[in-house]
Enzyme design. Sequence first.
Site, PDB file in Angstrom:
ATOM      1  N   SER A 117       1.047  -1.239   0.087  1.00 44.04           N
ATOM      2  CA  SER A 117      -0.085  -0.068   0.032  1.00 44.04           C
ATOM      3  C   SER A 117       0.779   1.295   0.056  1.00 44.04           C
ATOM      4  O   SER A 117       2.095   1.253   0.561  1.00 44.04           O
ATOM      5  CB  SER A 117      -0.857   0.133   1.201  1.00 44.04           C
ATOM      6  N   TYR A 122      -1.946   0.717  10.784  1.00 42.06           N
ATOM      7  CA  TYR A 122      -2.334   0.075   9.709  1.00 42.06           C
ATOM      8  C   TYR A 122      -1.084   0.221   8.681  1.00 42.06           C
ATOM      9  O   TYR A 122      -0.534  -0.543   8.099  1.00 42.06           O
ATOM     10  CB  TYR A 122      -3.547   1.069   8.841  1.00 42.06           C
TER      11      TYR A 122
HETATM   12  P1  NDP Z   1     -11.683  -5.796   0.641  1.00 44.90           P
HETATM   13  O1  NDP Z   1     -12.030  -5.539   2.009  1.00 44.90           O
HETATM   14  O2  NDP Z   1     -12.510  -5.511  -0.611  1.00 44.90           O
HETATM   15  O3  NDP Z   1     -10.993  -7.274   0.689  1.00 44.90           O
HETATM   16  C1  NDP Z   1     -10.297  -7.478   1.430  1.00 44.90           C
HETATM   17  C2  NDP Z   1      -9.955  -9.299   1.298  1.00 44.90           C
HETATM   18  O4  NDP Z   1      -8.896  -9.552   2.242  1.00 44.90           O
HETATM   19  C3  NDP Z   1     -11.218  -9.966   1.268  1.00 44.90           C
HETATM   20  O5  NDP Z   1     -11.285 -10.827   0.340  1.00 44.90           O
HETATM   21  C4  NDP Z   1     -11.122 -10.779   2.873  1.00 44.90           C
HETATM   22  O6  NDP Z   1     -11.566 -11.936   2.882  1.00 44.90           O
HETATM   23  C5  NDP Z   1      -9.647 -10.785   2.898  1.00 44.90           C
HETATM   24  N1  NDP Z   1      -9.060 -11.003   4.246  1.00 44.90           N
HETATM   25  C6  NDP Z   1      -9.093  -9.872   5.250  1.00 44.90           C
HETATM   26  N2  NDP Z   1      -8.664 -10.393   6.346  1.00 44.90           N
HETATM   27  C7  NDP Z   1      -8.246 -11.575   6.398  1.00 44.90           C
HETATM   28  C8  NDP Z   1      -8.170 -12.694   7.165  1.00 44.90           C
HETATM   29  N3  NDP Z   1      -7.658 -12.454   8.480  1.00 44.90           N
HETATM   30  N4  NDP Z   1      -7.788 -13.934   6.693  1.00 44.90           N
HETATM   31  C9  NDP Z   1      -8.189 -14.207   5.272  1.00 44.90           C
HETATM   32  N5  NDP Z   1      -8.589 -13.376   4.410  1.00 44.90           N
HETATM   33  C10 NDP Z   1      -8.837 -11.930   4.927  1.00 44.90           C
HETATM   34  O7  NDP Z   1     -10.292  -4.890   0.508  1.00 44.90           O
HETATM   35  P2  NDP Z   1      -9.315  -4.586  -0.756  1.00 44.90           P
HETATM   36  O8  NDP Z   1      -9.628  -5.464  -1.904  1.00 44.90           O
HETATM   37  O9  NDP Z   1      -9.104  -3.304  -0.971  1.00 44.90           O
HETATM   38  O10 NDP Z   1      -7.996  -5.234  -0.124  1.00 44.90           O
HETATM   39  C11 NDP Z   1      -7.036  -6.122  -0.586  1.00 44.90           C
HETATM   40  C12 NDP Z   1      -5.497  -5.639  -0.126  1.00 44.90           C
HETATM   41  O11 NDP Z   1      -5.392  -4.364  -0.706  1.00 44.90           O
HETATM   42  C13 NDP Z   1      -5.396  -5.507   1.397  1.00 44.90           C
HETATM   43  O12 NDP Z   1      -4.078  -6.057   1.678  1.00 44.90           O
HETATM   44  C14 NDP Z   1      -5.451  -3.967   1.482  1.00 44.90           C
HETATM   45  O13 NDP Z   1      -4.651  -3.414   2.614  1.00 44.90           O
HETATM   46  C15 NDP Z   1      -4.601  -3.529   0.259  1.00 44.90           C
HETATM   47  N6  NDP Z   1      -5.067  -2.085  -0.303  1.00 44.90           N
HETATM   48  C16 NDP Z   1      -6.187  -1.566  -0.564  1.00 44.90           C
HETATM   49  C17 NDP Z   1      -6.351  -0.374  -1.011  1.00 44.90           C
HETATM   50  C18 NDP Z   1      -7.745   0.126  -1.251  1.00 44.90           C
HETATM   51  O14 NDP Z   1      -7.568   1.531  -1.218  1.00 44.90           O
HETATM   52  N7  NDP Z   1      -8.740  -0.436  -1.187  1.00 44.90           N
HETATM   53  C19 NDP Z   1      -4.971   0.463  -1.234  1.00 44.90           C
HETATM   54  C20 NDP Z   1      -3.894  -0.251  -0.957  1.00 44.90           C
HETATM   55  C21 NDP Z   1      -3.789  -1.598  -0.478  1.00 44.90           C
HETATM   56  P3  NDP Z   1     -12.655 -12.496   3.948  1.00 44.90           P
HETATM   57  O15 NDP Z   1     -13.188 -11.303   4.672  1.00 44.90           O
HETATM   58  O16 NDP Z   1     -13.712 -13.278   3.236  1.00 44.90           O
HETATM   59  O17 NDP Z   1     -11.733 -13.274   4.915  1.00 44.90           O
HETATM   60  C1  8X3 Z   2      -5.200   1.644   1.533  1.00 47.34           C
HETATM   61  C2  8X3 Z   2      -4.889   3.066   1.063  1.00 47.34           C
HETATM   62  O1  8X3 Z   2      -4.337   5.415   1.964  1.00 47.34           O
HETATM   63  O2  8X3 Z   2      -6.326   4.313   2.910  1.00 47.34           O
HETATM   64  O3  8X3 Z   2      -3.980   1.039   1.907  1.00 47.34           O
HETATM   65  O4  8X3 Z   2      -4.215   3.589   3.459  1.00 47.34           O
HETATM   66  S1  8X3 Z   2      -4.808   4.099   2.352  1.00 47.34           S
END
Ligand code: NDP
Ligand code: 8X3
Length: 250
Positions: free
Chosen positions: A137, A150
């Site tokens: 991220s 985070y």
């Molecule tokens: P979502 O909430 O849409 O998806 C998160 C996914 O992670 C879900 O499939 C969830 O599945 C899974 N997950 C979370 N915790 C667990 C756990 N303990 N065990 C297994 N699976 C887990 O968010 P995003 O798609 O946006 O996030 C995906 C990645 O991208 C993350 O690492 C996030 O930090 C990163 N990210 C996101 C950004 C954004 O702005 N959206 C920006 C930068 C990075 P389930 O709940 O079914 O287990």
């Molecule tokens: C997710 C992006 O800017 O909300 O990792 O931390 S931010």
Amino acid sequence: MKKIAFITGATSGIGEAIAKMLASDYALIICGRRVERLEKLADALRAKTDVYALTFDVSDSKTVNTAIDSLPSQWQDIQILVNNAGNAHGRAPIHEGDLADWDAMIDSNLKGLLYVTRAITPGMVKKKSGDIINIGSIAGKEVYPDGNVYCASKFGVDAAIKGMRIDLNPYGIRVVGIHPGLVETEFSVVRFKGDKDKSESVYKGITPLYANDIAETVKFVVDRPPHVTIADITIFPTAQASSTIVNRQL
Ligand code: NDP
Ligand code: 8X3
């Protein structure tokens, strides 16, 4: 069977988009905790490829190992690992932080990524081949107000990515860090515990990135010829210049 890609966090957002994107070229092991969603996605993707759905919590090392050990022999030769599972939980100054939220972020985003990597990399080392694509991220590159833990989890992820690239270098394994800015997924709904107004305000007045933008980036990276490693990518929506500078046309 095609080569195998193992994707964590495939039940929504970025992971789901990556699964859909890679389905044309790879057999997929899709992972997440929400069984119903996982099965629904698996059923949809089976029109395109072989799919194995694996339900486990990345933050529980025993469960991670049991799940990965349970893979049938034809699913054990994993070519691509996409470490994507993770979330933010809460956003608060350090003196008001919720310890359960802190544990959830460190345990899933950082320790979970490490547990999964530890379980899968011995197979890659043995055959001297594999790609590890890690979704970090911008929060792992810049700290922002009230993002403390985070950001700490994602800075840890960035260090882990760099460490694994060094350790796996002798085995020809490609290690990639993809670091997105604001992507509209369920991320903010989870972070703000279902508060719709707060989660929508994160993307208000901008065209954010969409999960598919990150999936396309993953596809680009894995499609490079074997001698090319895209080590580190930061990807923003055009309206974003840093963690804290976002041009909102409101
Ligand atoms: P979502 O909430 O849409 O998806 C998160 C996914 O992670 C879900 O499939 C969830 O599945 C899974 N997950 C979370 N915790 C667990 C756990 N303990 N065990 C297994 N699976 C887990 O968010 P995003 O798609 O946006 O996030 C995906 C990645 O991208 C993350 O690492 C996030 O930090 C990163 N990210 C996101 C950004 C954004 O702005 N959206 C920006 C930068 C990075 P389930 O709940 O079914 O287990
Ligand atoms: C997710 C992006 O800017 O909300 O990792 O931390 S931010």
